[in-house]
Motif scaffolding. Structure first.
Motif, PDB file in Angstrom:
ATOM      1  N   GLN A 198       0.759  -1.215   0.191  1.00  0.00           N
ATOM      2  CA  GLN A 198      -0.012  -0.055  -0.047  1.00  0.00           C
ATOM      3  C   GLN A 198       0.841   1.298   0.059  1.00  0.00           C
ATOM      4  O   GLN A 198       1.741   1.743   1.109  1.00  0.00           O
ATOM      5  CB  GLN A 198      -1.021  -0.094   1.332  1.00  0.00           C
ATOM      6  N   ALA A 199       0.701   1.987  -1.174  1.00  0.00           N
ATOM      7  CA  ALA A 199       1.459   3.261  -1.279  1.00  0.00           C
ATOM      8  C   ALA A 199       1.097   4.454  -0.347  1.00  0.00           C
ATOM      9  O   ALA A 199      -0.100   4.364  -0.040  1.00  0.00           O
ATOM     10  CB  ALA A 199       1.835   3.536  -2.514  1.00  0.00           C
ATOM     11  N   ALA A 200       1.973   5.132   0.227  1.00  0.00           N
ATOM     12  CA  ALA A 200       1.538   6.251   0.661  1.00  0.00           C
ATOM     13  C   ALA A 200       0.382   7.246   0.152  1.00  0.00           C
ATOM     14  O   ALA A 200       0.751   7.522  -1.135  1.00  0.00           O
ATOM     15  CB  ALA A 200       2.699   7.167   1.430  1.00  0.00           C
ATOM     16  N   THR A 201      -0.740   7.370   0.517  1.00  0.00           N
ATOM     17  CA  THR A 201      -1.759   8.054  -0.179  1.00  0.00           C
ATOM     18  C   THR A 201      -1.282   9.565  -0.604  1.00  0.00           C
ATOM     19  O   THR A 201      -1.559   9.871  -1.670  1.00  0.00           O
ATOM     20  CB  THR A 201      -2.968   8.269   1.041  1.00  0.00           C
ATOM     21  N   ALA A 202      -0.393  10.092   0.065  1.00  0.00           N
ATOM     22  CA  ALA A 202       0.076  11.299   0.044  1.00  0.00           C
ATOM     23  C   ALA A 202       0.871  11.484  -1.548  1.00  0.00           C
ATOM     24  O   ALA A 202       0.894  12.455  -2.089  1.00  0.00           O
ATOM     25  CB  ALA A 202       0.881  12.044   1.110  1.00  0.00           C
ATOM     26  N   ASP A 203       1.418  10.352  -1.727  1.00  0.00           N
ATOM     27  CA  ASP A 203       2.322  10.165  -3.001  1.00  0.00           C
ATOM     28  C   ASP A 203       1.176  10.671  -4.167  1.00  0.00           C
ATOM     29  O   ASP A 203       1.968  11.359  -5.121  1.00  0.00           O
ATOM     30  CB  ASP A 203       2.689   8.782  -3.137  1.00  0.00           C
ATOM     31  N   TYR A 204      -0.092  10.370  -4.369  1.00  0.00           N
ATOM     32  CA  TYR A 204      -0.692  10.524  -5.340  1.00  0.00           C
ATOM     33  C   TYR A 204      -1.492  11.707  -5.396  1.00  0.00           C
ATOM     34  O   TYR A 204      -1.746  12.306  -6.296  1.00  0.00           O
ATOM     35  CB  TYR A 204      -1.756   9.413  -5.368  1.00  0.00           C
ATOM     36  N   THR A 205      -0.980  12.647  -4.252  1.00  0.00           N
ATOM     37  CA  THR A 205      -1.628  14.029  -4.344  1.00  0.00           C
ATOM     38  C   THR A 205      -0.664  14.962  -4.825  1.00  0.00           C
ATOM     39  O   THR A 205      -0.717  16.059  -5.043  1.00  0.00           O
ATOM     40  CB  THR A 205      -2.039  14.593  -2.745  1.00  0.00           C
ATOM     41  N   LYS A 206       0.702  14.512  -4.935  1.00  0.00           N
ATOM     42  CA  LYS A 206       1.804  15.241  -5.324  1.00  0.00           C
ATOM     43  C   LYS A 206       2.316  15.411  -6.854  1.00  0.00           C
ATOM     44  O   LYS A 206       1.764  14.387  -7.649  1.00  0.00           O
ATOM     45  CB  LYS A 206       3.294  14.847  -4.653  1.00  0.00           C
ATOM     46  N   PRO A 218      17.967  -2.413 -16.878  1.00  0.00           N
ATOM     47  CA  PRO A 218      16.675  -2.136 -16.601  1.00  0.00           C
ATOM     48  C   PRO A 218      16.240  -1.034 -16.308  1.00  0.00           C
ATOM     49  O   PRO A 218      16.971  -0.159 -15.867  1.00  0.00           O
ATOM     50  CB  PRO A 218      16.118  -3.453 -15.755  1.00  0.00           C
ATOM     51  N   ALA A 219      14.687  -0.804 -16.613  1.00  0.00           N
ATOM     52  CA  ALA A 219      14.276   0.490 -15.917  1.00  0.00           C
ATOM     53  C   ALA A 219      13.825   0.194 -14.504  1.00  0.00           C
ATOM     54  O   ALA A 219      13.385  -1.023 -14.099  1.00  0.00           O
ATOM     55  CB  ALA A 219      12.940   0.878 -16.759  1.00  0.00           C
ATOM     56  N   THR A 220      13.747   1.042 -13.637  1.00  0.00           N
ATOM     57  CA  THR A 220      13.461   0.633 -12.087  1.00  0.00           C
ATOM     58  C   THR A 220      12.485   1.514 -11.495  1.00  0.00           C
ATOM     59  O   THR A 220      12.258   2.768 -11.753  1.00  0.00           O
ATOM     60  CB  THR A 220      14.740   0.623 -11.196  1.00  0.00           C
ATOM     61  N   TYR A 221      11.719   0.692 -10.589  1.00  0.00           N
ATOM     62  CA  TYR A 221      10.794   1.745  -9.846  1.00  0.00           C
ATOM     63  C   TYR A 221      10.955   1.272  -8.297  1.00  0.00           C
ATOM     64  O   TYR A 221      11.380   0.216  -7.804  1.00  0.00           O
ATOM     65  CB  TYR A 221       9.426   1.213 -10.048  1.00  0.00           C
ATOM     66  N   SER A 222      10.874   2.395  -7.264  1.00  0.00           N
ATOM     67  CA  SER A 222      10.751   2.168  -6.058  1.00  0.00           C
ATOM     68  C   SER A 222       9.848   3.010  -5.351  1.00  0.00           C
ATOM     69  O   SER A 222       9.568   4.069  -5.829  1.00  0.00           O
ATOM     70  CB  SER A 222      12.175   2.169  -5.470  1.00  0.00           C
ATOM     71  N   GLN A 223       9.326   2.640  -4.207  1.00  0.00           N
ATOM     72  CA  GLN A 223       8.291   3.505  -3.381  1.00  0.00           C
ATOM     73  C   GLN A 223       8.196   3.090  -2.083  1.00  0.00           C
ATOM     74  O   GLN A 223       8.328   1.823  -1.748  1.00  0.00           O
ATOM     75  CB  GLN A 223       6.940   3.125  -4.136  1.00  0.00           C
ATOM     76  N   VAL A 224       8.178   3.776  -1.214  1.00  0.00           N
ATOM     77  CA  VAL A 224       8.123   3.815   0.241  1.00  0.00           C
ATOM     78  C   VAL A 224       6.671   3.590   0.599  1.00  0.00           C
ATOM     79  O   VAL A 224       5.607   4.437   0.279  1.00  0.00           O
ATOM     80  CB  VAL A 224       8.932   4.694   1.078  1.00  0.00           C
ATOM     81  N   LEU A 225       6.290   2.620   1.324  1.00  0.00           N
ATOM     82  CA  LEU A 225       4.902   2.093   1.530  1.00  0.00           C
ATOM     83  C   LEU A 225       4.517   3.068   3.058  1.00  0.00           C
ATOM     84  O   LEU A 225       5.420   3.476   3.601  1.00  0.00           O
ATOM     85  CB  LEU A 225       4.595   0.990   1.851  1.00  0.00           C
ATOM     86  N   GLU A 226       3.300   2.942   3.291  1.00  0.00           N
ATOM     87  CA  GLU A 226       2.787   3.560   4.449  1.00  0.00           C
ATOM     88  C   GLU A 226       3.335   2.998   5.720  1.00  0.00           C
ATOM     89  O   GLU A 226       3.497   3.897   6.574  1.00  0.00           O
ATOM     90  CB  GLU A 226       1.190   3.462   4.465  1.00  0.00           C
ATOM     91  N   ASP A 227       3.773   1.877   5.721  1.00  0.00           N
ATOM     92  CA  ASP A 227       4.595   1.420   6.798  1.00  0.00           C
ATOM     93  C   ASP A 227       5.961   1.290   7.148  1.00  0.00           C
ATOM     94  O   ASP A 227       6.629   0.813   7.787  1.00  0.00           O
ATOM     95  CB  ASP A 227       3.866  -0.386   7.008  1.00  0.00           C
ATOM     96  N   GLY A 228       6.378   2.002   6.212  1.00  0.00           N
ATOM     97  CA  GLY A 228       7.839   2.366   5.952  1.00  0.00           C
ATOM     98  C   GLY A 228       8.706   1.278   5.155  1.00  0.00           C
ATOM     99  O   GLY A 228       9.795   1.604   5.099  1.00  0.00           O
ATOM    100  N   SER A 262       9.418  -6.707  -5.787  1.00  0.00           N
ATOM    101  CA  SER A 262       9.825  -7.288  -4.451  1.00  0.00           C
ATOM    102  C   SER A 262       9.476  -6.381  -3.525  1.00  0.00           C
ATOM    103  O   SER A 262       9.514  -5.052  -3.684  1.00  0.00           O
ATOM    104  CB  SER A 262      11.517  -7.426  -4.438  1.00  0.00           C
ATOM    105  N   GLN A 263       8.894  -7.109  -2.258  1.00  0.00           N
ATOM    106  CA  GLN A 263       9.016  -6.241  -1.002  1.00  0.00           C
ATOM    107  C   GLN A 263       9.008  -7.139   0.132  1.00  0.00           C
ATOM    108  O   GLN A 263       8.810  -8.396   0.045  1.00  0.00           O
ATOM    109  CB  GLN A 263       7.286  -5.988  -1.146  1.00  0.00           C
ATOM    110  N   SER A 264       9.783  -6.653   1.139  1.00  0.00           N
ATOM    111  CA  SER A 264       9.885  -7.368   2.359  1.00  0.00           C
ATOM    112  C   SER A 264      10.524  -8.745   2.160  1.00  0.00           C
ATOM    113  O   SER A 264       9.940  -9.727   2.932  1.00  0.00           O
ATOM    114  CB  SER A 264       8.574  -7.629   3.115  1.00  0.00           C
ATOM    115  N   GLY A 265      11.369  -8.965   1.203  1.00  0.00           N
ATOM    116  CA  GLY A 265      12.105 -10.232   1.049  1.00  0.00           C
ATOM    117  C   GLY A 265      11.407 -11.059  -0.063  1.00  0.00           C
ATOM    118  O   GLY A 265      12.029 -12.008  -0.264  1.00  0.00           O
TER     119      GLY A 265
END
Length: 163
Positions: free
Chosen positions: A18-26, A83-93, A121-124
């Motif tokens: 779950q991505a931080a909701t605030a990301d989509y308001t920016k 490759p092209a890469t993507y990363s995002q910090v989730l609500e839980d950090g 990937s996420q949390s291993g």
């Protein structure tokens, strides 16, 4: 329900993404070494050292095509690289990370489509396939294999300390 869908559903139930909701308001901030645009077609091309940021979300690529022909808020960004890469910090950090030969980000539906040597990937835990679709808003993920290969899902168990 096929095995690929089941595995992906299990992955999401173990580690909900779950991505931080605030990301989509920016605003979406795109930077590169080179930029050209077709104003008439509402298409921009960015090349070399491309970075796309929206809140904590970061996409890095060697090339990006931004298609804004459907209007504001409906842009489609197609990043490519090796490759092209993507990363995002989730609500839980925790961080979710992905890579592929091509990452398509549809802003209106908040959907990422990773194509070509795709992995997320996420949390291993890790999902690999030819195509991975990840809907950030609904937290749904699906993966497809290519001929003579299969989708791979690796779950890393949580290690609990004994009292």
């Amino acid at each position: 329900m096929n095995i690929k869908t089941l595995c992906c559903t299990l992955l999401l139930s173990i580690n909900p993404i779950q991505a931080a909701t605030a990301d989509y308001t920016k605003p979406v901030d795109v930077r590169s070494d080179f930029w050209e645009a077709s104003i008439q077609d509402n298409i921009s091309i960015y090349r070399e050292n491309v970075e796309v940021r929206q809140g904590s979300m970061l996409i890095k690529a060697s090339r990006l095509e931004a298609n804004a022909s459907a209007g504001r808020g409906n842009e489609v960004l197609i990043a490519s690289g090796s490759p092209a890469t993507y990363s995002q910090v989730l609500e839980d950090g925790k961080e979710v990370a992905a890579q592929a030969n091509e990452i398509r980000y549809d802003l209106a539906s908040r959907t990422l489509t990773l194509t070509g040597n795709a992995e997320l990937s996420q949390s291993g835990s890790l999902v690999q396939g030819a195509i991975i679709r990840y809907n950030i808003a609904t937290q749904q993920i699906s993966a497809e294999s290519e001929q003579n290969r299969r989708v791979t899902t690796i779950f890393t168990p949580e290690i609990k300390e004994n009292p």
